[in-house]
Design a protein around this motif. Structure first.
Motif, mmCIF file in Angstrom:
data_model
loop_
_atom_site.group_PDB
_atom_site.id
_atom_site.type_symbol
_atom_site.label_atom_id
_atom_site.label_comp_id
_atom_site.label_asym_id
_atom_site.label_seq_id
_atom_site.Cartn_x
_atom_site.Cartn_y
_atom_site.Cartn_z
ATOM 1 N N ALA A 152 0.872 -1.222 -0.061
ATOM 2 C CA ALA A 152 -0.131 -0.073 0.245
ATOM 3 C C ALA A 152 0.896 1.258 0.108
ATOM 4 C CB ALA A 152 -0.950 -0.093 1.273
ATOM 5 N N LEU A 153 1.856 1.321 0.792
ATOM 6 C CA LEU A 153 2.948 2.422 0.979
ATOM 7 C C LEU A 153 3.404 2.799 -0.608
ATOM 8 C CD1 LEU A 153 4.517 2.019 4.296
ATOM 9 C CD2 LEU A 153 3.058 3.925 3.545
ATOM 10 N N ALA A 154 4.064 1.540 -1.305
ATOM 11 C CA ALA A 154 4.683 1.584 -2.486
ATOM 12 C C ALA A 154 3.653 2.104 -3.654
ATOM 13 C CB ALA A 154 5.249 0.337 -2.842
ATOM 14 N N SER A 155 2.455 1.814 -3.566
ATOM 15 C CA SER A 155 1.535 2.101 -4.510
ATOM 16 C C SER A 155 0.942 3.708 -4.289
ATOM 17 C CB SER A 155 0.420 1.092 -4.520
ATOM 18 O OG SER A 155 -0.578 1.357 -3.468
ATOM 19 N N SER A 156 1.004 4.109 -3.008
ATOM 20 C CA SER A 156 0.564 5.385 -2.973
ATOM 21 C C SER A 156 1.461 6.415 -3.026
ATOM 22 C CB SER A 156 -0.008 5.293 -1.360
ATOM 23 O OG SER A 156 0.874 5.262 -0.556
ATOM 24 N N SER A 157 2.708 6.094 -3.008
ATOM 25 C CA SER A 157 3.776 7.144 -3.289
ATOM 26 C C SER A 157 4.075 7.392 -4.429
ATOM 27 C CB SER A 157 5.029 6.659 -2.513
ATOM 28 O OG SER A 157 5.493 5.673 -3.422
ATOM 29 N N THR A 158 4.073 8.437 -4.887
ATOM 30 C CA THR A 158 4.304 9.182 -6.191
ATOM 31 C C THR A 158 5.640 9.624 -6.420
ATOM 32 O OG1 THR A 158 3.386 11.135 -5.850
ATOM 33 C CG2 THR A 158 1.895 9.552 -6.739
ATOM 34 N N THR A 159 6.300 9.463 -7.326
ATOM 35 C CA THR A 159 7.565 10.168 -7.684
ATOM 36 C C THR A 159 7.493 10.894 -8.567
ATOM 37 O OG1 THR A 159 7.971 8.105 -9.258
ATOM 38 C CG2 THR A 159 8.751 7.745 -7.090
ATOM 39 N N SER A 160 7.866 12.042 -8.277
ATOM 40 C CA SER A 160 7.744 13.348 -9.151
ATOM 41 C C SER A 160 9.422 13.830 -9.080
ATOM 42 C CB SER A 160 7.091 14.238 -8.751
ATOM 43 O OG SER A 160 7.258 14.945 -7.330
ATOM 44 N N TYR A 161 9.747 14.257 -10.460
ATOM 45 C CA TYR A 161 11.152 14.851 -10.731
ATOM 46 C C TYR A 161 10.977 16.187 -10.995
ATOM 47 C CZ TYR A 161 12.705 10.109 -10.139
ATOM 48 O OH TYR A 161 12.978 8.594 -9.778
#
Length: 161
Positions: A152-161
């Motif tokens: 759940a933590l991996a899917s909810s985190s978004t990576t933005s550069y």
């Protein structure tokens, strides 16, 4: 003789002094030996071959001790296996707890039928097996819960550069 600190030449291993100036003799018996000895009777001991009266019987008072029983090894391999597997299931190898439960039930069934004599070992192995299974289930639930949480933590985190 006691230790005398004023006399430095005291030796505890010497014979005590004789005060009456009499020589020390070997004994107070006459030269012929003991009175009425077999040597004085011509070498024959009249008491050696005399028949002794029988003593009292061992069980004269009516008391008989219980017969001595030897330890017998248990005849139930399932009960012993349940105990060993139950201990291993508790110590850390949780997968050994499931066979401990199976062997414990088999061993208790044999003991109830009179085919085995170690019901206590089978029962102890069964109890330890159930405790090991409970720990195994709790450990599996913890692993599943942690996987779900990390997913759940991996899917909810978004990576933005």
């Amino acid at each position: 003789m006691t230790y005398d600190p004023k006399n430095p030449h005291y030796d505890p291993y010497t014979a005590p002094p004789v005060y009456d100036n009499q020589p020390v003799t070997g004994g107070g018996y006459p030269d012929g030996g003991y009175p009425d000895s077999p040597q004085q009777q011509g070498g024959y001991d009249q008491y050696a071959y005399q028949q002794q009266p029988p003593g009292p019987a061992y069980n004269a008072a009516g008391y008989s001790p219980p017969p001595m029983q030897m330890y017998q090894a248990p005849e139930n391999g399932s009960g012993t296996a349940a105990l060993v597997l139950g201990i291993l299931g508790l110590v850390g190898c949780g997968l050994c707890a499931i066979p401990a439960v199976i062997c414990g039930h088999m061993g208790m069934k044999k003991a109830d039928q009179g085919l085995a004599d170690n019901r206590g070992q089978a029962q102890a192995g069964l109890i330890m097996g159930y405790i090991g299974v409970a720990f195994l289930v709790l450990a599996l639930l913890y692993v599943v819960f942690m996987l779900v949480m990390f997913g759940a933590l991996a899917s909810s985190s978004t990576t933005s550069y």
